[in-house]
Scaffold this active site. Structure first.
Site, PDB file in Angstrom:
ATOM      1  N   LYS A  69      -2.714  -0.300  13.847  1.00  0.00           N
ATOM      2  CA  LYS A  69      -3.852   1.680  13.638  1.00  0.00           C
ATOM      3  C   LYS A  69      -5.383   0.302  14.615  1.00  0.00           C
ATOM      4  O   LYS A  69      -5.957  -0.376  13.480  1.00  0.00           O
ATOM      5  CB  LYS A  69      -3.795   1.228  11.949  1.00  0.00           C
TER       6      LYS A  69
ATOM      7  N   GLU B 224       1.007  -1.119   0.173  1.00  0.00           N
ATOM      8  CA  GLU B 224       0.501  -0.239  -0.277  1.00  0.00           C
ATOM      9  C   GLU B 224       0.966   1.187  -0.161  1.00  0.00           C
ATOM     10  O   GLU B 224       1.206   1.386   1.085  1.00  0.00           O
ATOM     11  CB  GLU B 224      -1.190  -0.364   1.226  1.00  0.00           C
ATOM     12  N   ARG B 225       0.946   1.905  -1.153  1.00  0.00           N
ATOM     13  CA  ARG B 225       1.922   3.308  -0.814  1.00  0.00           C
ATOM     14  C   ARG B 225       3.102   3.029  -1.663  1.00  0.00           C
ATOM     15  O   ARG B 225       3.735   3.463  -1.302  1.00  0.00           O
ATOM     16  CB  ARG B 225       1.036   3.799   0.098  1.00  0.00           C
TER      17      ARG B 225
ATOM     18  N   GLU C 133       6.076   9.383  13.721  1.00  0.00           N
ATOM     19  CA  GLU C 133       5.691   8.536  12.245  1.00  0.00           C
ATOM     20  C   GLU C 133       6.430   9.949  11.218  1.00  0.00           C
ATOM     21  O   GLU C 133       5.457  10.225  10.959  1.00  0.00           O
ATOM     22  CB  GLU C 133       4.927   7.983  12.235  1.00  0.00           C
TER      23      GLU C 133
ATOM     24  N   TRP D  37     -13.335  13.829   2.644  1.00  0.00           N
ATOM     25  CA  TRP D  37     -12.911  12.886   1.998  1.00  0.00           C
ATOM     26  C   TRP D  37     -12.791  13.871   0.647  1.00  0.00           C
ATOM     27  O   TRP D  37     -12.480  13.715   0.078  1.00  0.00           O
ATOM     28  CB  TRP D  37     -13.540  11.747   1.643  1.00  0.00           C
TER      29      TRP D  37
ATOM     30  N   ASN E  83      -3.181  -0.984   8.018  1.00  0.00           N
ATOM     31  CA  ASN E  83      -4.382  -1.971   7.515  1.00  0.00           C
ATOM     32  C   ASN E  83      -3.699  -3.504   7.751  1.00  0.00           C
ATOM     33  O   ASN E  83      -3.418  -4.424   6.841  1.00  0.00           O
ATOM     34  CB  ASN E  83      -4.782  -1.671   6.142  1.00  0.00           C
TER      35      ASN E  83
ATOM     36  N   HIS F  59      -4.781  18.357   1.431  1.00  0.00           N
ATOM     37  CA  HIS F  59      -5.398  17.532   0.291  1.00  0.00           C
ATOM     38  C   HIS F  59      -6.146  18.204  -0.446  1.00  0.00           C
ATOM     39  O   HIS F  59      -7.781  17.587  -0.919  1.00  0.00           O
ATOM     40  CB  HIS F  59      -6.560  17.473   1.612  1.00  0.00           C
TER      41      HIS F  59
ATOM     42  N   ASP G 283      -1.827  14.191   7.687  1.00  0.00           N
ATOM     43  CA  ASP G 283      -2.208  12.840   6.515  1.00  0.00           C
ATOM     44  C   ASP G 283      -0.048  13.635   6.029  1.00  0.00           C
ATOM     45  O   ASP G 283      -0.323  13.054   4.278  1.00  0.00           O
ATOM     46  CB  ASP G 283      -3.067  12.431   5.944  1.00  0.00           C
TER      47      ASP G 283
ATOM     48  N   GLU H  80       3.580   9.061  -0.749  1.00  0.00           N
ATOM     49  CA  GLU H  80       2.249   9.246  -1.328  1.00  0.00           C
ATOM     50  C   GLU H  80       1.839  10.428  -1.631  1.00  0.00           C
ATOM     51  O   GLU H  80       0.847  10.349  -2.091  1.00  0.00           O
ATOM     52  CB  GLU H  80       1.447   8.521   0.035  1.00  0.00           C
TER      53      GLU H  80
ATOM     54  N   GLU I 172     -10.455   4.572   9.151  1.00  0.00           N
ATOM     55  CA  GLU I 172     -10.508   3.187   8.055  1.00  0.00           C
ATOM     56  C   GLU I 172     -11.120   2.517   8.465  1.00  0.00           C
ATOM     57  O   GLU I 172     -10.524   1.668   6.914  1.00  0.00           O
ATOM     58  CB  GLU I 172      -9.207   4.421   7.445  1.00  0.00           C
TER      59      GLU I 172
END
Lengths: 698, 698
Positions: A282, A162-163, A382, A537, A205, A516, A360, A388, A286
């Site tokens: 996590k 992912e990413r 982090e 979103w 995830n 974003h 993010d 991304e 999400e």
């Protein structure tokens, strides 16, 4: 048959067919070209003493010896005598620090309080030679400022990352545990060369299957491969694992059966992997399961796992990246909102892991206010090494300047100087456990990171994790010399390109505090028009463009997100006249005519900033082209083609965003801004499919 | 600090850190160790003349020159004078054949009727040196027996390779067309070194998006990269593309608007790629759309596309791998049933592409009866290089013996000697268009094929595509020398291991004509118990085990699939007493007590055959271990670990199948067969997830 003219001989460089595949990263031990320098170094390292308390051979000391032997033979053409000796007392401030000392000419002592420290010292000695530093009267000590320096791999068990933009997972789960790709060892070497000491192998995830015996045997094999290099493995723990693989009816953290299940599972892991690092989680974010599913808190969830790993010395990394559809608080306030009430309620072996910004991993954000707001909690920083939101592995964005901005940011939490770095390394609050994590940009591509220059981000993360006081420029210089050699033009040019590159991405994508406004899902390219049933979103949730102006209203007369920061910052950031312009639209909805420091109105400034980004990429192209002949054709051509794509992408960002915002501003593009080649509908119609790293396409 | 004992120096081999990554394949130009041989070769190739009709430099001649220059410098340390000269007349029987001739001592002439032929000749000259053949009085001609020699890549646009076990797709669609991975060129070099001249880039389970302008620009970039090496690109055509990307309401092949759409689309492709090879189509099979959706025939569908590509010299490869849920004909008869009535109805530029066997790339099948049953149709042979049913890239299975079995099989269609090879190369029916295709085993792994020895399958396919009269042993010897050098023990051992390996896989997985008893979906490991709502996806459809015996009843008193073959074969294969034992259970349901040629009853023979497979893998392990010190540690260790896994897998195959069949036979395991370590339920409970190449896990 009739003879024709002879063909000219091809350039000899073409004959070294594809040797420069980038696989070696910065661990290149090619012979130094300068004879005098080589002789000087060779004389200095005739004998090497590896000094540790145990003074007995070990896999880690063998790794150090192997690296030194290979490195010095390659760089200098010599094979030094290497001895293991015993230290007589503490060498460093931290267990894995090292000392490089040349008390006797011709002898270098690499001393440490652990074998791993010796290995770090061996890499440091090689780095000094690779970067052309003197070894005379050598007396250097170095110790890591943060204890746990971890790469987080968002790798799925099917190989998808992912990413991830550099191929697929390095972990070949199907072949493991029997088959051990030589690359595992090279991964560990590369990490250890920077002082990294942990790898979270699986996606946040999470998939509970990795906790089944079938997969744990595979994890143990990877741990075995990494162990000589001091890399501990961590796993992501899916909170609902007790149900999914444990057969329980609940994953309620206060249920005794759940606690027993996690204890038993954890004991099982430690039987296989005695130095297992711990869990990364996590939860309730999400769509991931978590303690809130049972009306429990993040602290309840984290403590459940912390109690399971505590007997083994393990830790729990509990992520603060939480947001949920039903939460109506300003998205950038949600983690603060959920976590600050829990300060002091986490076990001592829990570390709350916080993304650098409150949103993010945007090209630019202010630091997360949580760093200043949880004094009684161990907090990890982090960072995202994978790009991304900064152009995948297509665009050049050296991230050390971004990370330094965060590390050096002052929370004022305990007065001036309460930097995020000091929160992270534990010195501010005298915590005994400190963690820094980077979401890896590695993958199965031959060169590991896709973009050849993106290797610098892996390198920079590792170096900053060891010592956050290093400068972005010093790291760039170091990496460039190690990766491209000592040609002065190359070093100067590559370093210069690296250092400006992140700000260039900011300029052509999200300048002046915009954030974003990227395309939906895959996040590649512009999407200021993206609307979604979920407000947070949707791009306009963040840019809030309207006829009056642009920017998110987060000062006291808006969501007051600025109030999450210390008064010293809130006062400056909360006022559009004092707010730094690079965060202006993050905190303020500002009139299109707002006068910027340049004297120009906001609209003109915005347009010119986008144009500047495009101009800067073109300048990067020209600058790179001057390197023709200075480096191998393979990397030269590859980067050249990537910059060509980046230049196209930058134009798309500029044109799409300006055309879109123009529908609100109703103002013409100022002089100096190139007119778009297409209309807005064209840009909105671009639907990229199969962008790497995007889960929905797999 | 106190001195301790010095550490012993590590072996020097460890110092060449990870140089043997397998990336170079068989194109290794390391200096020959034998000084005398090197001098002899160097004297022979002091001058090289590249002779072609055009006698002008071209990208292809430049590639030939570059390869020769690099190769001879590497192998011999010399740089020959290379001249381009003109041929005075035809050199070879086929356009791309070549001649190697040394009329004058010290000069080698590489002559051909095309520049591509010269390139092939250059690779042939290098191969002669790599394999230690003499160049004295050199006078060799060679020409391809089949015109189109194609690799079929079942690669999806998201990078996933269906049935791919060596990483993910080599084609980086997202980066293209701007960014051109140097690997594209190396792929083309490797293919050209074998004489391959085509690449179907996309999965036969097709995605119409590849036919959109956005992707065609990317395809064109790949075609540009491949062109100097003579590799033409083909694309899979999704039959419903006119609806999905064309906006039409139908894809009916007889609809004029559909025909016009395909013509326009094809014209568009040829504008971008003037040498585009054509379309590869899987239609009305496993859910793919096709002409039968409109009650049209395969010929209608194929001819639609054939008419579109014909003006450009393109071809259509129409696959005969068709089966459907509603078809109640014995699965191995379905393609025959659907296609033989269409013989003579296909355009001249249509080639019907037939898998080697009537079922699906099993470890052993009889050849497909279609090869003997469509005299008026051009027929291509499709082989599977990737090991879908032979252990992925984990197990060693050198496939040349399997392919030779098929190529040398006699259809008797035009009397004795009507081999599948002669059907394929067009000589039997005097067809002017011939094609052979192999489903590629390549991927993004550093060594291209996952298993280091699986490179031999790519190599063998290419060599057999050029000349199907080569023996499996000769090819193994050639490949081993090129890949591992000339150490006699290594060459003998590796060749020996290769040659026996496929039969070993047959023995421990599907001996005596058993087939399609593998695990469901991913196809890795045993699944004789697999049952599915669809009969022909269930294992017992194929093994038909019951209390009486085992095997599929396909003789005249069964489905009479044997009747699809020529009488000469039907007579032999249709009788269990004359049927070769390696096809016995393919054609016959045989009593457990059926007396085999060994004198043993079937049950005992079956058990011992499974045991033999296990024993053979263990022998392979021992044999490989004798190579310690004979080759680099990296490949030695990698293959060693793969064989270890294979040995475990072979035991699982044996135990699972014997325990399962024992529930029918009710007989004890004979002496010499190891008792299973677990019960049947254990083996049935093994549920592998995320096996590479399995579409459902992505």
């Amino acid at each position: 048959m009739k003879r024709l003219t002879p063909i000219l001989l091809l350039m000899l460089t073409a004959l070294t067919l594809h040797a420069e595949d980038g696989y070696r990263l910065w661990l290149r031990y090619d012979r130094l070209a300068d004879d005098a320098a080589r002789a000087t170094y060779a004389a200095a390292v005739g004998r090497i003493e590896l000094a540790s308390p145990a003074a007995a051979t070990s896999p880690t000391l063998a790794a150090a010896q192997q690296e030194l032997t290979a490195g010095l033979l390659g760089l200098l053409g010599v094979t030094p005598e290497i001895r293991i000796v015993q230290t007589t007392g503490p060498v460093s401030q931290a267990p894995d620090g090292y000392q490089l000392h040349s008390s006797t000419p011709g002898t270098v002592l690499i001393g440490a309080d652990s074998d791993l420290g010796v290995l770090y010292g061996a890499f440091a000695l090689l780095r000094r030679i690779q970067t052309g530093q003197s070894l005379s009267a050598l007396n250097v000590t170095s110790a890591p400022r943060v204890q746990r320096r971890i790469l987080d791999h968002w790798d799925n068990l099917n190989g998808f990352i992912e990413r991830g933009y550099a191929g697929f997972s390095l972990w070949k789960w199907f072949e493991l545990p029997e088959v051990r790709d030589p690359r595992y060892c090279d991964y560990a070497r590369a990490c250890a060369s920077l002082g990294l000491n942990g790898a979270a192998l699986t996606n946040v995830n999470a998939n509970a299957l990795v906790l089944t015996p079938h997969y744990l045997a595979k994890v143990a094999a990877l741990a075995d491969e990494f162990r000589p290099y001091g890399i501990r493995v961590y796993l992501t723990a899916r909170f609902s694992a007790p149900i999914e693989i444990g057969g329980l009816k609940t994953a309620d953290p206060l249920d005794p059966a759940v606690a027993a299940w996690w204890r038993a599972k954890t004991d099982e892991i430690y039987r296989l992997i005695p130095d297992f690092g711990g869990y990364l989680v996590k939860a309730n974010s999400e769509g991931q399961p978590g303690p809130q599913d049972y009306h429990r808190t993040h602290a309840d969830g984290a403590n459940l796992l912390a109690d399971a790993v505590a007997p083994h010395g393990g830790i729990v990394l509990w992520r603060a990246f939480v947001y949920a559809a039903e939460n109506t608080v300003d998205r950038v306030k949600q983690a603060y909102h959920e976590f600050t009430p829990l300060d002091g309620k986490f076990r001592d072996n829990v570390v709350v892991q916080i993304k650098n910004g409150p949103l993010d991993f945007m090209p630019r954000e202010p630091f997360s206010p949580l760093f200043g707001a949880m004094p009684r909690t161990r907090l990890a920083l982090e960072l995202q090494i994978t790009q991304e939101y900064l152009g995948c592995a297509i665009q050049l964005a050296y991230l050390a300047p971004l990370w330094k901005e965060v590390l050096d940011a002052d929370t004022f939490a305990a007065g001036p100087g309460s930097t995020v770095a000091r929160v992270t390394d534990g010195t501010l609050r005298h915590h005994d456990l400190s963690v820094i994590a980077g979401v890896a940009n590695t993958g199965s591509d031959r060169n590991w990171t896709g973009h050849p220059l993106a290797q610098a981000n892996w390198y920079a993360f590792g170096r900053l994790a060891w010592d956050h006081t290093l400068t972005a420029a010093a790291i760039a210089d170091e990496w460039t010399k190690m990766t491209f050699g000592h040609d002065a033009t190359t070093v100067a040019t590559v370093s210069h390109l690296l250092l400006g590159s992140r700000e260039t991405v900011v300029n052509y994508s999200m300048p002046l505090g915009l954030h974003h406004i990227m395309a939906e899902g895959h996040h590649y390219g512009p999407g200021p028009w993206v609307t979604h049933a979920r407000a947070d979103w949707s791009s306009n949730y963040y840019h809030q463009a309207d006829a009056a102006g642009l920017g998110a209203a987060r000062s006291a007369n808006g969501s007051n997100a600025v109030g999450n920061y210390a008064p010293e910052l809130a006062a400056v950031w909360g006022n559009p006249d004092t707010c730094p312009e690079n965060l202006l639209l993050w905190f303020h909805h500002v009139s299109w005519d707002h006068k910027m420091r340049s004297g120009r109105p906001l609209w003109d400034e915005l347009c010119l900033r986008y144009q500047q980004g495009v101009d800067e990429v073109r300048a990067m192209q020209r600058e790179w082209d001057t390197l023709a002949g200075h480096l191998d054709t393979e990397r030269f051509t590859h980067v050249q083609s990537l910059l060509r794509r980046q230049a196209q992408d930058a134009v798309i960002w500029r044109d799409a965003c300006l055309l879109y915002f123009q529908t609100f501003s109703k103002r013409p593009l100022p002089a100096g801004v190139e007119p778009p080649a297409h209309d807005l509908e064209y840009y909105k119609s671009i639907k990229l499919r199969y962008v790497p790293g995007h889960p929905s396409d797999y």
